[in-house]
Design a protein around this motif. Structure first.
Motif, PDB file in Angstrom:
ATOM      1  N   THR A 140       0.808   0.687  -5.676  1.00  0.00           N
ATOM      2  CA  THR A 140       0.473  -0.732  -5.839  1.00  0.00           C
ATOM      3  C   THR A 140       1.648  -1.631  -5.469  1.00  0.00           C
ATOM      4  OG1 THR A 140      -1.012  -0.125  -7.636  1.00  0.00           O
ATOM      5  CG2 THR A 140      -0.414  -2.444  -7.461  1.00  0.00           C
ATOM      6  N   PHE A 188      -4.740  -4.198   0.508  1.00  0.00           N
ATOM      7  CA  PHE A 188      -5.228  -3.847  -0.825  1.00  0.00           C
ATOM      8  C   PHE A 188      -6.479  -2.962  -0.761  1.00  0.00           C
ATOM      9  CE2 PHE A 188      -2.463  -7.434  -2.010  1.00  0.00           C
ATOM     10  CZ  PHE A 188      -1.619  -6.709  -2.838  1.00  0.00           C
ATOM     11  N   ALA A 189      -7.246  -3.092   0.339  1.00  0.00           N
ATOM     12  CA  ALA A 189      -8.369  -2.160   0.520  1.00  0.00           C
ATOM     13  C   ALA A 189      -7.828  -0.737   0.698  1.00  0.00           C
ATOM     14  CB  ALA A 189      -9.215  -2.566   1.719  1.00  0.00           C
ATOM     15  N   VAL A 219      -4.889   0.364  -0.407  1.00  0.00           N
ATOM     16  CA  VAL A 219      -4.322   0.785  -1.691  1.00  0.00           C
ATOM     17  C   VAL A 219      -5.442   1.306  -2.594  1.00  0.00           C
ATOM     18  CG1 VAL A 219      -3.195  -0.017  -3.808  1.00  0.00           C
ATOM     19  CG2 VAL A 219      -2.324  -0.756  -1.590  1.00  0.00           C
ATOM     20  N   ALA A 220      -6.538   0.541  -2.648  1.00  0.00           N
ATOM     21  CA  ALA A 220      -7.689   0.964  -3.464  1.00  0.00           C
ATOM     22  C   ALA A 220      -8.224   2.308  -2.973  1.00  0.00           C
ATOM     23  CB  ALA A 220      -8.781  -0.099  -3.422  1.00  0.00           C
ATOM     24  N   TYR A 231      -6.132   5.189  -4.295  1.00  0.00           N
ATOM     25  CA  TYR A 231      -6.457   5.571  -5.673  1.00  0.00           C
ATOM     26  C   TYR A 231      -7.792   6.285  -5.735  1.00  0.00           C
ATOM     27  CZ  TYR A 231      -2.535   2.979  -7.573  1.00  0.00           C
ATOM     28  OH  TYR A 231      -1.277   2.565  -7.890  1.00  0.00           O
TER      29      TYR A 231
END
Lengths: 227, 218
Positions: free
Chosen positions: B170, B187-188, B190-191, B194
């Motif tokens: 993150t 951020f897509a 990063v998501a 996870y």
């Protein structure tokens, strides 16, 4: 180094302000999140009889994506990502949206467990008695499912309230933001965080008691019943 | 200003993702160890010990993980230790994990029928022997699915270590975003990182649960 809590006294206003923000964010997203979960559960329940439809699959995807990624990443994605696509969004709206989507996904999954445990025959009996699909869903499926999973629902709402501490990272003035603000002024990090942590603990206990109080009123029909 | 290609972003996220994995493993292993000790102490211990462990569990379950991280970070400074983000994140996540695992495992031990206890005590086994040979093997079967399920919460929890400056997935995402300014893509991704770590574990936990209940336990 010794602890000195009196250094916090000048900042009572900030703490109260943050507390109010955390409270109303939690109140609004609890209601919106549960409403969203009911819609998701209804659409998925309707589709579960035959082959999963496209809608049902999309909703399943939404639930899995939310449940398998961290809340802070969901928040950053909405707050930083949407404006880059030309959709302006304020920090507060991003926080409300992220919390609602998060609670909605978890609650939809909790509700589904409750709905699955309702006997199929009850649903069929309600339809045979002339209730519409919506009426049957509401009275025969949803309310008993809610009463069955209510303890899990309480825990999930508390998790979302505690998780809301993260919205401070996109500069929403909540309880954690107040703590960071005070820490940056008086450099008494430990005292501030200790006090604010205890406030969160009290909020969690209070929220649980409030939910249990409401639950006793809402599901009074179950007391003494066999359900 | 340099231009970032998609590969630059992905490569940097993958490099930082290693620390998400390492921190998750530390938190889970440490948390399991502490959680096991707490569970055993709670099952057999004296009343004050049981009460203290319950308070410990309630404290960690009733406060935000973010606050626990801040307290570990700033609290250590008050006590005179100069801790790194690594240490603070490892300690806070270990304690957080131990509290939740202790609660999950207590439920599993209690789910073993009390007749099993009585029978093993009557047969002359002492507390530790009964636990070791009779109760724990049965509790273990019940404990595996929820424990695997909770590991997903641990991985997601490590994302909060970014807030105290620990460079994992993150934090790398926010740093890359400051340089490349492509928040939607970054951020897509990063998501997605996870999701790739968590989704198989979620599926596996659900599979184990189905198998356990399918086998007619409870």
């Amino acid at each position: 180094m010794t602890l000195d809590f009196s250094t916090l006294l000048p900042y009572t206003d900030q703490i109260l302000h943050g507390l109010m923000t955390t409270l109303w964010l939690t109140a609004v997203t609890t209601m919106a999140g549960i409403a969203l979960a009911i819609v998701v559960a209804y659409l998925r329940d309707g589709a579960s009889k035959g082959r999963p439809s496209l809608v049902s699959r999309l909703l399943g995807g939404y639930v899995e994506v939310i449940r398998n990624t961290p809340f802070i990443v969901q928040l950053f994605f909405l707050f930083f990502g949407l404006p880059a696509l030309g959709i302006p969004i304020s920090a507060t709206v991003a926080a409300l949206l992220a919390m609602t989507l998060n609670l909605g996904a978890y609650t939809a999954e909790i509700l589904r467990a409750g709905i699955d445990s309702t006997q199929r025959g009850q649903h069929e009996a309600a339809r045979a008695l002339g209730l519409s699909r919506l009426q049957s869903f509401r009275h025969v499926v949803l309310v008993p499912a809610f009463s069955r999973v209510y303890p899990s629902l309480i825990s999930q709402c508390i998790i979302v309230m505690l998780g809301s501490a993260v919205v401070s990272q996109i500069s929403v003035f909540d309880l954690t933001y107040a703590a960071n603000f005070i820490q940056s002024r008086n450099f008494r990090g430990f005292e501030v965080y200790l006090v604010v942590t205890l406030i969160y603990l009290l909020l969690a206990v209070g929220l649980r008691l409030a939910f249990e109080f409401v639950g006793r009123r809402l599901f009074a029909f179950r007391q003494g019943g066999s359900a | 200003m340099t231009d970032f290609t998609l590969w630059d972003i992905v490569r940097n996220l993958l490099l930082a993702g290693r620390w998400t994995v390492v921190l998750s493993l530390i938190a889970f292993a440490g948390g399991a160890l502490v959680g096991l000790v707490l569970t055993l102490a709670r099952m057999g211990g004296l009343k004050p010990i049981r009460w203290l462990i319950r308070l410990y569990v309630d404290l960690f379950q009733g406060t935000p993980l973010l606050m626990q991280l801040f307290l570990a970070y700033f609290g250590a400074a008050v006590l005179g230790f100069d801790v790194s983000a690594w240490t603070a994140a490892s300690v806070a996540l270990t304690l957080f994990t131990s509290a939740f695992l202790c609660d999950i495992w207590r439920g599993c031990v209690e789910a073993v029928p009390s007749g099993q206890w009585q029978a093993s005590r009557v047969l002359g086994l002492n507390y530790l022997q009964s636990m070791r040979h009779v109760i724990l093997p049965q509790a273990l079967r019940l404990a595996v699915p929820p424990t695997v399920g909770f590991s997903v919460q641990v991985i997601k929890g490590t994302a909060l270590a970014s807030v105290i400056g620990f460079v994992e997935l993150t934090k790398a995402g926010t740093m890359l975003n400051n340089a490349a300014f492509a928040p939607f893509t970054i951020f897509a991704l990063v998501a997605l990182g996870y999701f790739i770590l968590c989704y198989p574990l979620s599926r596996y936990a659900r599979h184990l649960e189905k198998k356990l209940y399918g086998a007619g336990i409870r």
